[in-house]
Design a protein around this motif. Sequence first.
Motif, PDB file in Angstrom:
ATOM      1  N   VAL A 110      14.346 -55.535 -52.865  1.00  0.00           N
ATOM      2  CA  VAL A 110      14.613 -57.099 -52.381  1.00  0.00           C
ATOM      3  C   VAL A 110      13.521 -57.793 -52.885  1.00  0.00           C
ATOM      4  N   TYR A 111      12.060 -57.153 -52.755  1.00  0.00           N
ATOM      5  CA  TYR A 111      10.886 -58.066 -53.199  1.00  0.00           C
ATOM      6  C   TYR A 111      11.021 -58.435 -54.640  1.00  0.00           C
ATOM      7  N   ASP A 112      11.424 -57.291 -55.519  1.00  0.00           N
ATOM      8  CA  ASP A 112      11.385 -57.519 -57.039  1.00  0.00           C
ATOM      9  C   ASP A 112      12.275 -58.527 -57.375  1.00  0.00           C
ATOM     10  N   LEU A 113      13.510 -58.061 -56.778  1.00  0.00           N
ATOM     11  CA  LEU A 113      14.768 -58.845 -57.315  1.00  0.00           C
ATOM     12  C   LEU A 113      14.750 -60.568 -56.854  1.00  0.00           C
ATOM     13  N   THR A 114      14.286 -60.823 -55.755  1.00  0.00           N
ATOM     14  CA  THR A 114      13.883 -62.210 -55.396  1.00  0.00           C
ATOM     15  C   THR A 114      12.608 -62.713 -55.801  1.00  0.00           C
ATOM     16  N   ASP A 115      12.132 -62.136 -56.708  1.00  0.00           N
ATOM     17  CA  ASP A 115      10.713 -62.637 -57.458  1.00  0.00           C
ATOM     18  C   ASP A 115      11.195 -64.130 -58.182  1.00  0.00           C
ATOM     19  N   PRO A 116      10.576 -65.336 -57.876  1.00  0.00           N
ATOM     20  CA  PRO A 116      10.798 -66.432 -58.764  1.00  0.00           C
ATOM     21  C   PRO A 116      10.803 -66.451 -60.018  1.00  0.00           C
ATOM     22  N   GLU A 117       9.860 -65.555 -60.627  1.00  0.00           N
ATOM     23  CA  GLU A 117       9.537 -65.493 -62.057  1.00  0.00           C
ATOM     24  C   GLU A 117      10.990 -64.742 -62.897  1.00  0.00           C
ATOM     25  N   LEU A 118      11.595 -63.887 -61.887  1.00  0.00           N
ATOM     26  CA  LEU A 118      12.875 -63.259 -62.480  1.00  0.00           C
ATOM     27  C   LEU A 118      13.670 -64.444 -62.731  1.00  0.00           C
ATOM     28  N   ARG A 119      13.752 -65.347 -62.060  1.00  0.00           N
ATOM     29  CA  ARG A 119      15.081 -66.507 -62.114  1.00  0.00           C
ATOM     30  C   ARG A 119      14.403 -67.492 -63.155  1.00  0.00           C
ATOM     31  N   GLN A 120      13.283 -67.654 -63.451  1.00  0.00           N
ATOM     32  CA  GLN A 120      12.727 -68.665 -64.308  1.00  0.00           C
ATOM     33  C   GLN A 120      13.474 -68.872 -65.641  1.00  0.00           C
ATOM     34  N   PRO A 121      13.725 -67.883 -66.139  1.00  0.00           N
ATOM     35  CA  PRO A 121      14.610 -68.175 -67.368  1.00  0.00           C
ATOM     36  C   PRO A 121      16.161 -68.530 -67.244  1.00  0.00           C
TER      37      PRO A 121
END
Length: 132
Positions: A110-121
């Motif tokens: 959950v922590y990793d998949l909700t990291d804002p950097e993951l969404r940036q692209p």
Amino acid sequence: MATNLGPLHTAGNAVPALDDEFDGLLDDLAGVHPGIDQILSGIRLLALDHHTTDKTQTLLATLAGSDSADVLTALAYLVGRLSAADTNPALRTLPLDRQKTAQQHGETAVYDLTDPELRQPAAEAAAAIDGI
């Protein structure tokens, strides 16, 4: 992981078929659970449907380009829920140490998949449609 997204332009502005890698992935995931099959049907529909630029921008943000209100976040919370004995009674039959380990890994997911950097692209792809 690079994928072949197909030809840039097709005859009559047709949406190209899925490439073998994407289509194969969807096929590989099918049959696990009816809920997964519904998700896969939705992904296939989204991939093969015609979209406006506005709808494309909205879909990119909705799939994985928002800080907290996107499909990726929903999937992250589902992983957390399924990995915890408090919210998944099937895990209550496991020894407590395995329950705790599963929950800890779920919480990490959950922590990793909700990291804002993951969404940036995805957010940047949506913004690029507007020229931002």
